[in-house]
Design a protein around this motif. Structure first.
Motif, mmCIF file in Angstrom:
data_model
loop_
_atom_site.group_PDB
_atom_site.id
_atom_site.type_symbol
_atom_site.label_atom_id
_atom_site.label_comp_id
_atom_site.label_asym_id
_atom_site.label_seq_id
_atom_site.Cartn_x
_atom_site.Cartn_y
_atom_site.Cartn_z
ATOM 1 N N SER A 1 0.832 -1.209 0.000
ATOM 2 C CA SER A 1 0.000 0.000 0.000
ATOM 3 C C SER A 1 0.865 1.258 0.000
ATOM 4 C CB SER A 1 -0.904 0.032 1.237
ATOM 5 O OG SER A 1 -1.737 -1.099 1.241
ATOM 6 N N ARG A 2 2.081 1.155 0.540
ATOM 7 C CA ARG A 2 3.037 2.269 0.532
ATOM 8 C C ARG A 2 4.415 1.704 0.209
ATOM 9 N NH1 ARG A 2 3.399 6.275 5.169
ATOM 10 N NH2 ARG A 2 2.799 7.774 3.564
ATOM 11 N N PHE B 1 -3.453 0.866 5.862
ATOM 12 C CA PHE B 1 -4.060 1.914 5.036
ATOM 13 C C PHE B 1 -5.123 2.650 5.835
ATOM 14 C CE2 PHE B 1 -7.360 3.360 2.036
ATOM 15 C CZ PHE B 1 -6.603 4.279 1.333
ATOM 16 N N GLY C 1 -0.892 4.494 6.018
ATOM 17 C CA GLY C 1 -1.634 4.969 4.859
ATOM 18 C C GLY C 1 -2.611 6.105 5.142
ATOM 19 N N PRO D 1 -2.297 1.611 -3.526
ATOM 20 C CA PRO D 1 -3.143 1.804 -2.341
ATOM 21 C C PRO D 1 -4.541 1.219 -2.575
ATOM 22 C CG PRO D 1 -2.186 3.884 -3.118
ATOM 23 C CD PRO D 1 -1.965 2.864 -4.191
#
Ligand code: UDP
Length: 461
Positions: free
Chosen positions: A187-188, A362, A383, A205
């Motif tokens: 997600s990152r 996230f 996130g 993401p």
């Protein structure tokens, strides 16, 4: 393994929620995906079909993938509580929470449970298919799938911005299983451990589905009747579906601060209560509701019951005058649609939505509240920082342990309706532009295309 039914969803319905440019981007991605993936099935393997962010997203996204004309399937691991105790420790470790050393026995047990899933997995998955394994639970299936000639992508929904000893140990546990994967999705970017090769690393993401039961529009009347009917607000004739502990359900006409989370220490529900207790007198008519799943209905999280019990302990220690305004709601999980509509109604009813996580992969709950134009107060972790620009789309609390800062931010939003409206409006636009399916599906279509091109250009033998 359990095969979860994926109900196709209309892409045109989703397009209707987007700007014309986004709708076009969505149609282009769908056409591309249909072409690239013709004759293949894209499988997801996860640890549960209900509860938590992964299940939430898979229900929504896979429906649209199927609606786009791509064959898709979803399998849930068969595993027991001992396995989930190991994977919960892994989950915590990757978030940086130390919990003892890993033993050969744990590796062996983890592998044994996954090995038992392999024959059935390979009955479903063909050599031309693509498999997305979600989070640490199915990570050990990478090898067996690769051996069967299947393209495998591991999708991590968790991570930690700055590695520490515990997270490094968690990654070392997983590394031998994961290394052969064809692709890794985080997600990152910060979440990827250093040994993931740059050319196999994708940053994608999550997104939310604006048309799901969790997020679809609800009129004020609908909202109220759902909350009264569920027993989440006082004054209704509840059909007995949610369970409210702590103070009895709050009255509908007083401002409500809401956090929706699994009962997980990293969500810091206890800290939310302690921060709420520090609100200034000017906003002391507000109530707080912490809402999470009914713990006995969540199979892959063995800590839920203990965390809820700890929260009740914290509640009992709150000062008089605060305790009467703090409510702990357990939402039923047996019917996912019912659960989702309750969360939807609660988030829409909230005067302020908080997400005081100590770490967060996230934070779908943040995007959900933002889409509903709610003013959000959230910790500046993981996130969440990609979703909220502080002061524009919500308020961020830089240190998640700083209770006075948290209380001050909640008080600002409660006490200033103009600010709350402005933040809420910007939040909605932010989610529309960055965290819906057009962007998400487009990125996956690109990922699959790249992997398939790589495979076809690999020398034979
Ligand atoms: N959720 C829910 N019912 C609950 C608690 C949580 O439906 O009682 C949902 C919540 O709305 C969100 C997801 O579970 O869609 C949680 O995702 P998030 O990314 O916030 O956290 P995770 O649980 O994945 O750590």
């Amino acid at each position: 393994m359990q095969k979860v039914e994926v109900v196709p969803r209309s892409l045109e319905d989703l397009a209707g929620q987007l700007t014309p440019e986004q709708a076009e981007r969505l149609r282009t991605a769908a056409a591309r995906a249909r072409q690239v993936l013709a004759g293949r099935v894209v499988w997801s393997v996860s640890s549960t079909a209900t509860g938590g962010g992964v299940a939430e997203m898979l229900h929504a996204m896979l429906g649209y993938v199927a609606g786009a004309g791509v064959q898709t399937g979803w399998l849930v691991l068969a595993a027991d509580q001992d396995f989930f105790r190991i994977t919960k420790r892994l989950h915590n470790a990757i978030h940086g929470i130390p919990d003892g050393a890993w033993t050969a026995f744990q590796h062996e047990y983890y592998e044994r449970v996954l090995r038992r899933n392999v024959p059935e997995l390979l009955r479903h998955v063909g050599p031309d298919d693509i498999v997305l394994l979600h989070d640490p639970q199915p990570a050990g299936l990478v090898g067996p799938l690769r051996d069967a000639g299947v393209l495998v992508v591991w999708r991590s929904h968790i991570g930690r911005d700055v590695p520490n000893e515990a997270s490094a140990a968690g990654w070392e546990f997983l590394r031998p299983y994961l290394e052969p994967a064809d692709g890794f999705v985080f997600s990152r970017r910060q979440y990827a451990p250093p040994w993931v090769p740059a050319d196999r690393l994708w940053v994608i993401p999550p997104s939310i589905d604006p048309l799901s039961a969790k997020n679809r529009p609800l009129s004020a009347d609908e909202r109220l009747s759902i909350l009264l009917g569920a027993g989440l607000l006082a004054g209704g004739r509840p059909v007995g579906s949610a369970r409210v502990q702590g103070a009895p359900p709050p009255p509908p006409d007083l401002p409500l601060v809401v956090q929706v989370s699994r009962w997980d220490r990293l969500k810091d529900m206890a800290g939310v209560m302690l921060g709420f207790a520090q609100l200034p007198a000017s906003v002391r008519d507000a109530h707080l509701m912490l809402a999470g799943p009914a713990v006995e209905e969540v199979s892959d999280d063995p800590e839920g019951a203990a965390v809820l019990a700890e929260c009740l302990h914290t509640w009992r220690g709150l000062p008089a005058g605060v305790r009467e305004r703090v409510h702990l709601a357990s939402l039923p999980m047996h019917d996912p649609q019912l659960n989702a509509i309750m969360v939807n109604a609660l988030q829409r009813h909230a005067a302020v939505v908080v997400q005081k996580s100590l770490v967060e992969g996230f934070g779908l709950t943040v995007a959900e509240a933002m889409w509903k134009a709610r003013p959000v107060v959230a910790s500046a972790v993981g996130g969440i920082q990609d979703q909220i620009v502080d002061g524009r789309d919500g308020l961020l609390v830089p240190d998640p342990y700083d209770l006075p800062e948290f209380a001050a931010a909640v008080a600002r939003e409660l006490g200033d309706p103009v600010l709350a409206r402005r933040l809420g409006h910007a939040a909605h636009v932010r989610v529309r532009d960055h965290f819906l399916g057009d962007r998400h599906l487009g990125q996956y279509a690109e990922l699959f295309e790249t992997l398939l091109n790589r495979r076809s250009s690999r020398p034979a033998g």
